[in-house]
Design a protein around this motif. Structure first.
Motif, short mmCIF file in Angstrom:
data_model
loop_
_atom_site.label_atom_id
_atom_site.label_comp_id
_atom_site.label_asym_id
_atom_site.label_seq_id
_atom_site.Cartn_x
_atom_site.Cartn_y
_atom_site.Cartn_z
N GLN A 157 -7.72 0.22 0.90
CA GLN A 157 -7.10 -0.89 1.62
C GLN A 157 -6.67 -0.46 3.03
OE1 GLN A 157 -4.08 -3.12 -0.52
NE2 GLN A 157 -5.03 -2.65 -2.48
N ASN A 158 -6.22 0.78 3.16
CA ASN A 158 -5.84 1.30 4.47
C ASN A 158 -7.02 1.25 5.45
OD1 ASN A 158 -3.13 1.84 4.24
ND2 ASN A 158 -3.38 3.98 3.68
N ILE A 159 -8.19 1.63 4.96
CA ILE A 159 -9.39 1.61 5.81
C ILE A 159 -9.75 0.18 6.19
CG2 ILE A 159 -11.90 1.98 5.78
CD1 ILE A 159 -11.46 4.60 4.44
N LEU A 160 -9.64 -0.74 5.23
CA LEU A 160 -9.95 -2.14 5.51
C LEU A 160 -8.99 -2.70 6.56
CD1 LEU A 160 -10.68 -3.49 1.91
CD2 LEU A 160 -12.33 -2.81 3.66
N VAL A 161 -7.71 -2.36 6.46
CA VAL A 161 -6.73 -2.83 7.44
C VAL A 161 -7.04 -2.25 8.81
CG1 VAL A 161 -4.30 -2.73 8.14
CG2 VAL A 161 -4.89 -3.21 5.76
N SER A 162 -7.30 -0.95 8.88
CA SER A 162 -7.53 -0.31 10.18
C SER A 162 -8.80 -0.81 10.86
CB SER A 162 -7.61 1.22 10.01
OG SER A 162 -8.75 1.59 9.25
N ASN A 163 -9.77 -1.30 10.07
CA ASN A 163 -11.03 -1.81 10.63
C ASN A 163 -11.08 -3.33 10.69
OD1 ASN A 163 -12.40 0.71 11.13
ND2 ASN A 163 -12.63 0.92 8.92
N ILE A 217 0.84 -1.20 0.00
CA ILE A 217 0.00 0.00 0.00
C ILE A 217 0.88 1.25 0.00
CG2 ILE A 217 -1.61 1.38 1.37
CD1 ILE A 217 -2.81 -1.25 2.40
N THR A 218 1.91 1.24 0.84
CA THR A 218 2.84 2.37 0.91
C THR A 218 3.54 2.59 -0.42
OG1 THR A 218 3.22 1.91 3.26
CG2 THR A 218 4.84 3.29 2.14
N ALA A 219 3.89 1.50 -1.11
CA ALA A 219 4.52 1.63 -2.43
C ALA A 219 3.57 2.29 -3.42
CB ALA A 219 4.92 0.24 -2.94
N ALA A 220 2.29 1.93 -3.35
CA ALA A 220 1.29 2.51 -4.26
C ALA A 220 1.07 3.99 -3.97
CB ALA A 220 -0.02 1.74 -4.15
N LEU A 221 0.96 4.34 -2.69
CA LEU A 221 0.77 5.74 -2.32
C LEU A 221 1.99 6.58 -2.70
CD1 LEU A 221 -0.86 5.30 1.22
CD2 LEU A 221 -2.01 5.94 -0.91
N THR A 222 3.18 6.02 -2.51
CA THR A 222 4.40 6.72 -2.89
C THR A 222 4.44 6.97 -4.39
OG1 THR A 222 5.57 5.61 -1.07
CG2 THR A 222 6.92 6.68 -2.76
N ALA A 223 3.92 6.03 -5.19
CA ALA A 223 3.88 6.20 -6.64
C ALA A 223 3.02 7.41 -7.02
CB ALA A 223 3.33 4.94 -7.30
N VAL A 224 1.87 7.55 -6.36
CA VAL A 224 0.99 8.70 -6.64
C VAL A 224 1.69 10.00 -6.28
CG1 VAL A 224 -1.18 9.83 -6.00
CG2 VAL A 224 -1.12 7.35 -6.29
N LEU A 225 2.29 10.04 -5.11
CA LEU A 225 2.93 11.27 -4.63
C LEU A 225 4.19 11.61 -5.44
CD1 LEU A 225 2.49 10.55 -0.82
CD2 LEU A 225 1.18 12.16 -2.22
N THR A 226 4.93 10.60 -5.87
CA THR A 226 6.10 10.85 -6.72
C THR A 226 5.65 11.39 -8.07
OG1 THR A 226 7.29 9.04 -5.64
CG2 THR A 226 8.16 9.81 -7.74
N PHE A 227 4.57 10.85 -8.60
CA PHE A 227 4.00 11.33 -9.86
C PHE A 227 3.73 12.84 -9.76
CE2 PHE A 227 0.50 12.46 -12.61
CZ PHE A 227 0.72 11.74 -13.78
#
Length: 279
Positions: A239-245, A147-157
């Motif tokens: 996915q973050n929400i699913l993990v936290s819940n 998930i962190t890799a995917a979020l980093t991809a968006v922010l790097t973009f």
């Protein structure tokens, strides 16, 4: 690319924003879980007993905000210091520059994520150890890494296509908030029950009386429900929400989705960066 990565990691070790963001994440996550633990200890009600799993990743959906500040400022410095232009002048191609920055930013966001995990460990004295054993914990953490890799991809973009550091931070924060709010709305709508009671009242003798069941107009059904459920599984913020819940039921599918998402965003980012006019 090895030279680019070496230079980037030297910058990363000295990056004050990274260490400030990591310290803030550690303090906030630790404080949050300690407060939850103290609150649980003060509640004398068996129905409110929680375990570590239910609170450990409570702050995970908001981790993207810390990631966005770090990535935006790290990539923004490349433009403000004319580092990117200098890299191209000495012969590095744009694809290597983009990928080296992504890898470095991912390493940085992983440090911040590690701070979240360490902060969560402060809950052990209150809630005990992770339910399900170390294997289950590793599976959840692995999902979070992708998930962190995917979020980093968006922010790097965002960071690699915006030349103004201040504007990059604003755009990254806005996109992060939009992604979090969007999946939160979908999650809350999916949580609506299909049926509800017309009324609930308290009789004179103290008994609770329920009215007849009626169709809940807020209930999401059909194709729209299927789309919402898929988006929660596919989008990293979902996915973050699913993990936290504690609703992560398809970890392998989630990892595959994150890999596809990361690859797609990075490919689009590389293509756009190769076309970008660097003044």
């Amino acid at each position: 690319m090895s030279k680019l990565l070496t230079a980037n990691f030297m910058r990363l070790k000295k990056d004050k924003i990274l260490w400030i963001a990591s310290a803030a994440m550690l303090i906030i996550s630790a404080y949050s879980i300690i407060v939850s633990g103290m609150t649980m200890r003060d509640i004398d009600d068996a129905n409110n007993v929680q375990n570590l799993n239910s609170v450990y990743f409570n702050f995970l959906p908001f981790a993207i905000l810390f990631y966005s500040v770090f990535v935006a400022l790290f990539t923004g410095t490349e433009y403000s210091d004319a580092t990117i232009r200098n890299k191209i002048v000495i012969g590095h191609n744009r694809t290597d520059i983009y990928l080296s920055n992504y890898i470095t930013c991912f390493a940085g966001t992983m440090v911040i994520f590690a701070a979240l995990l360490i902060g969560g460990a402060f809950g052990v004295p209150y809630f005990g150890h992770w339910q399900g054993g170390i294997k289950n914990y590793i599976v959840v953490v692995m999902v979070c890494i992708f998930i962190t890799a995917a979020l980093t991809a968006v922010l790097t973009f965002v960071g690699m296509l915006s030349a103004n550091k201040a504007i990059t931070v604003v755009i990254a924060m806005v996109i992060s908030l939009v992604l979090v709010l969007m999946v939160s709305v979908m999650y809350n709508q999916l949580a609506e029950p299909e049926f509800t009671r017309e009324f609930v009242s308290l009789s004179a003798d103290g008994n609770v009386e329920f009215g007849p069941e009626i169709k809940n107009p807020a209930y999401v059904s059909g194709v729209r429900r299927n789309v919402y459920e898929w988006l929660l599984q596919f989008l990293p913020t979902g996915q973050n929400i699913l993990v936290s819940n504690e609703e992560l039921t398809k970890p392998l599918i989630n990892i595959i989705y994150s890999v596809i998402f990361t690859a797609a965003v990075n490919i689009c980012g590389i293509f756009a960066f190769r076309k970008k006019d660097l003044k």
